[in-house]
Scaffold this motif. Structure first.
Motif, PDB file in Angstrom:
ATOM      1  N   GLY A   1       0.815  -1.228   0.000  1.00 53.99           N
ATOM      2  CA  GLY A   1       0.000   0.000   0.000  1.00 53.99           C
ATOM      3  C   GLY A   1       0.841   1.266   0.000  1.00 53.99           C
ATOM      4  N   LYS A   2       2.115   1.138  -0.355  1.00 48.22           N
ATOM      5  CA  LYS A   2       3.024   2.293  -0.285  1.00 48.22           C
ATOM      6  C   LYS A   2       2.578   3.456  -1.172  1.00 48.22           C
ATOM      7  N   SER A   3       2.177   3.125  -2.416  1.00 49.63           N
ATOM      8  CA  SER A   3       1.821   4.214  -3.352  1.00 49.63           C
ATOM      9  C   SER A   3       0.619   4.995  -2.862  1.00 49.63           C
TER      10      SER A   3
ATOM     11  N   ASP B   1       6.917   7.826  -7.285  1.00 44.57           N
ATOM     12  CA  ASP B   1       6.724   6.372  -7.364  1.00 44.57           C
ATOM     13  C   ASP B   1       7.953   5.814  -8.084  1.00 44.57           C
ATOM     14  N   SER B   2       8.975   5.415  -7.307  1.00 45.66           N
ATOM     15  CA  SER B   2      10.220   4.989  -7.961  1.00 45.66           C
ATOM     16  C   SER B   2      10.041   3.666  -8.695  1.00 45.66           C
ATOM     17  N   GLY B   3       9.100   2.827  -8.228  1.00 46.81           N
ATOM     18  CA  GLY B   3       8.848   1.562  -8.920  1.00 46.81           C
ATOM     19  C   GLY B   3       8.386   1.789 -10.353  1.00 46.81           C
TER      20      GLY B   3
ATOM     21  N   MET C   1       9.468   3.885 -12.380  1.00 48.77           N
ATOM     22  CA  MET C   1      10.628   4.113 -13.250  1.00 48.77           C
ATOM     23  C   MET C   1      11.247   2.770 -13.677  1.00 48.77           C
ATOM     24  N   TYR C   2      11.338   1.825 -12.712  1.00 54.24           N
ATOM     25  CA  TYR C   2      11.872   0.502 -13.060  1.00 54.24           C
ATOM     26  C   TYR C   2      10.904  -0.230 -13.991  1.00 54.24           C
ATOM     27  N   ARG C   3       9.613   0.018 -13.788  1.00 55.26           N
ATOM     28  CA  ARG C   3       8.610  -0.589 -14.664  1.00 55.26           C
ATOM     29  C   ARG C   3       8.732  -0.017 -16.087  1.00 55.26           C
TER      30      ARG C   3
ATOM     31  N   ILE D   1       2.727   0.156 -17.920  1.00 54.06           N
ATOM     32  CA  ILE D   1       3.771  -0.229 -16.959  1.00 54.06           C
ATOM     33  C   ILE D   1       3.231  -1.152 -15.858  1.00 54.06           C
ATOM     34  N   ARG D   2       1.914  -1.269 -15.750  1.00 49.51           N
ATOM     35  CA  ARG D   2       1.316  -2.134 -14.701  1.00 49.51           C
ATOM     36  C   ARG D   2       0.952  -3.518 -15.229  1.00 49.51           C
ATOM     37  N   GLY D   3       1.229  -3.792 -16.494  1.00 55.21           N
ATOM     38  CA  GLY D   3       0.827  -5.074 -17.095  1.00 55.21           C
ATOM     39  C   GLY D   3       1.534  -6.263 -16.441  1.00 55.21           C
TER      40      GLY D   3
ATOM     41  N   VAL E   1      10.110  -7.194 -13.909  1.00 56.29           N
ATOM     42  CA  VAL E   1      10.707  -5.965 -13.362  1.00 56.29           C
ATOM     43  C   VAL E   1      11.782  -6.251 -12.300  1.00 56.29           C
ATOM     44  N   SER E   2      11.663  -7.334 -11.567  1.00 58.93           N
ATOM     45  CA  SER E   2      12.698  -7.624 -10.559  1.00 58.93           C
ATOM     46  C   SER E   2      14.035  -7.934 -11.230  1.00 58.93           C
ATOM     47  N   ALA E   3      13.984  -8.649 -12.359  1.00 55.40           N
ATOM     48  CA  ALA E   3      15.223  -8.983 -13.080  1.00 55.40           C
ATOM     49  C   ALA E   3      15.871  -7.713 -13.633  1.00 55.40           C
TER      50      ALA E   3
ATOM     51  N   VAL F   1      21.247  -0.201 -14.672  1.00 53.76           N
ATOM     52  CA  VAL F   1      19.890   0.350 -14.702  1.00 53.76           C
ATOM     53  C   VAL F   1      19.704   1.270 -13.490  1.00 53.76           C
ATOM     54  N   ARG F   2      20.174   0.808 -12.330  1.00 51.92           N
ATOM     55  CA  ARG F   2      19.903   1.549 -11.091  1.00 51.92           C
ATOM     56  C   ARG F   2      20.653   2.890 -11.026  1.00 51.92           C
ATOM     57  N   THR F   3      21.910   2.899 -11.481  1.00 46.69           N
ATOM     58  CA  THR F   3      22.728   4.113 -11.312  1.00 46.69           C
ATOM     59  C   THR F   3      22.025   5.360 -11.855  1.00 46.69           C
TER      60      THR F   3
ATOM     61  N   GLU G   1       8.517   6.637  -2.573  1.00 47.26           N
ATOM     62  CA  GLU G   1       8.299   5.257  -2.123  1.00 47.26           C
ATOM     63  C   GLU G   1       8.938   4.253  -3.069  1.00 47.26           C
ATOM     64  N   GLY G   2       9.361   3.104  -2.527  1.00 45.26           N
ATOM     65  CA  GLY G   2       9.989   2.087  -3.360  1.00 45.26           C
ATOM     66  C   GLY G   2      10.587   0.969  -2.527  1.00 45.26           C
ATOM     67  N   ARG G   3      11.821   0.582  -2.897  1.00 49.58           N
ATOM     68  CA  ARG G   3      12.494  -0.501  -2.169  1.00 49.58           C
ATOM     69  C   ARG G   3      13.774  -0.019  -1.481  1.00 49.58           C
TER      70      ARG G   3
ATOM     71  N   ARG H   1       7.185 -14.174  -4.736  1.00 51.77           N
ATOM     72  CA  ARG H   1       8.339 -14.399  -5.628  1.00 51.77           C
ATOM     73  C   ARG H   1       9.105 -13.086  -5.809  1.00 51.77           C
ATOM     74  N   ARG H   2       8.347 -11.999  -6.055  1.00 55.86           N
ATOM     75  CA  ARG H   2       8.969 -10.691  -6.289  1.00 55.86           C
ATOM     76  C   ARG H   2       9.689 -10.215  -5.021  1.00 55.86           C
ATOM     77  N   ASP H   3       9.064 -10.407  -3.846  1.00 55.66           N
ATOM     78  CA  ASP H   3       9.713 -10.017  -2.579  1.00 55.66           C
ATOM     79  C   ASP H   3      11.044 -10.745  -2.422  1.00 55.66           C
TER      80      ASP H   3
HETATM   81  O1   DC Z   1       6.647  -0.647  -6.302  1.00 55.82           O
HETATM   82  P1   DC Z   1       6.462  -1.539  -7.539  1.00 55.82           P
HETATM   83  O2   DC Z   1       5.840  -2.864  -7.209  1.00 55.82           O
HETATM   84  O3   DC Z   1       5.778  -0.846  -8.660  1.00 55.82           O
HETATM   85  O4   DC Z   1       7.961  -1.823  -8.030  1.00 55.82           O
HETATM   86  C1   DC Z   1       8.228  -2.640  -9.141  1.00 55.82           C
HETATM   87  C2   DC Z   1       9.608  -3.275  -9.005  1.00 55.82           C
HETATM   88  O5   DC Z   1      10.612  -2.284  -9.188  1.00 55.82           O
HETATM   89  C3   DC Z   1       9.934  -3.961  -7.693  1.00 55.82           C
HETATM   90  O6   DC Z   1       9.507  -5.315  -7.684  1.00 55.82           O
HETATM   91  C4   DC Z   1      11.421  -3.830  -7.591  1.00 55.82           C
HETATM   92  C5   DC Z   1      11.742  -2.588  -8.384  1.00 55.82           C
HETATM   93  N1   DC Z   1      12.035  -1.429  -7.562  1.00 55.82           N
HETATM   94  C6   DC Z   1      13.323  -1.259  -7.142  1.00 55.82           C
HETATM   95  O7   DC Z   1      14.170  -2.103  -7.424  1.00 55.82           O
HETATM   96  N2   DC Z   1      13.675  -0.159  -6.431  1.00 55.82           N
HETATM   97  C7   DC Z   1      12.767   0.761  -6.112  1.00 55.82           C
HETATM   98  N3   DC Z   1      13.144   1.827  -5.420  1.00 55.82           N
HETATM   99  C8   DC Z   1      11.415   0.599  -6.509  1.00 55.82           C
HETATM  100  C9   DC Z   1      11.070  -0.529  -7.217  1.00 55.82           C
END
Ligand code: DC
Length: 215
Positions: free
Chosen positions: A12-14, A30-32, A34-36, A83-85, A92-94, A101-103, A122-124, A170-172
């Motif tokens: 429920g972060k978003s 919503d940083s996720g 961006m990865y999406r 991006i939510r598909g 997205v985890s891979a 990608v992260r830098t 919010e994110g990880r 699995r994603r966690d």
């Molecule tokens: O918050 P979300 O479920 O939309 O994020 C999608 C994926 O993006 C999540 O499984 C891992 C990655 N992510 C990340 O590595 N770092 C973040 N700050 C946010 C998301």
């Protein structure tokens, strides 16, 4: 002011971050998303999410931006809802595990915080890596059962809760065990267990901590 919120998928972060941001008069990140966005483009271009260099090249080639409501655009086009598909969610985890990608994305997240004059992000890895010196750091948790139930209700498919739970778990696992910026709860983040709490209760709890600390 920077408020950083992390936690596992579907906690429920978003929703919470958006409401906290609007109460505090701050922008929401919503940083996720961006990865999406990078993952969506990797898949659109027919590339392999496991190939670090290809994913990094895609990340560097995209122009990502957010409107005032926090909606992401990719090269000027709306990122939602693609991006939510499901395909994006399952890869997205891979993609997000690659350093290349992260830098660039971390750099962009910090520069948005500077140009917006603060934010609720919010994110990880918002609390641990991107904004370790944020004024307020929260880590939202909920059981995978509860998270899957909420997500299934949101999608209007209550019968899919068990499948969604497996996907969330699995994603966690992938997000928590990667080498780079894994999902961790830093010792100075406040843990908020949202099981059995409404969105309004969680928002009120975060705001009380933020305002309490400000008083
Ligand atoms: O918050 P979300 O479920 O939309 O994020 C999608 C994926 O993006 C999540 O499984 C891992 C990655 N992510 C990340 O590595 N770092 C973040 N700050 C946010 C998301």
């Amino acid at each position: 002011m920077i408020v950083a919120i992390d936690g596992p998928a579907g906690a429920g972060k978003s929703t919470v971050a958006k409401l906290v941001a609007s109460s505090l008069g701050l922008r929401f990140l919503d940083s996720g998303a961006m990865y999406r966005a990078v993952t969506l483009e990797v898949l659109r271009r027919g590339l392999d999410p496991a190939r670090a260099e290809d994913c990094a090249r895609v990340a560097a080639s995209l122009k990502l931006d957010f409107d005032a409501q926090g909606k992401l655009s990719i090269d000027g086009r709306p990122g939602e809802p693609d991006i939510r598909g499901r395909e994006v969610t399952s890869h997205v985890s891979a993609v997000s595990a690659h350093a290349g990608v992260r830098t660039g994305l971390v750099e962009l997240q910090r520069s948005l915080a500077a140009s917006w004059g603060g934010l609720v992000a919010e994110g990880r890895d918002m609390t641990s890596v991107v904004f370790p010196h944020a004024e307020h750091k929260f880590f939202l948790i909920a059981s995978s059962l509860e998270r899957a139930r909420r997500r299934a209700l949101e999608l209007g498919t209550p019968a899919a809760a068990e499948r969604i739970r497996e996907e969330l778990e699995r994603r966690d696992r992938l997000d928590s065990t990667r080498d780079l910026a894994p999902l961790v709860c830093p010792p100075d983040a406040r843990v908020i267990d949202t099981d059995g709490k409404s969105v309004d209760e969680v928002v009120a709890c975060l705001l009380a901590h933020v305002r309490g600390a400000c008083a």
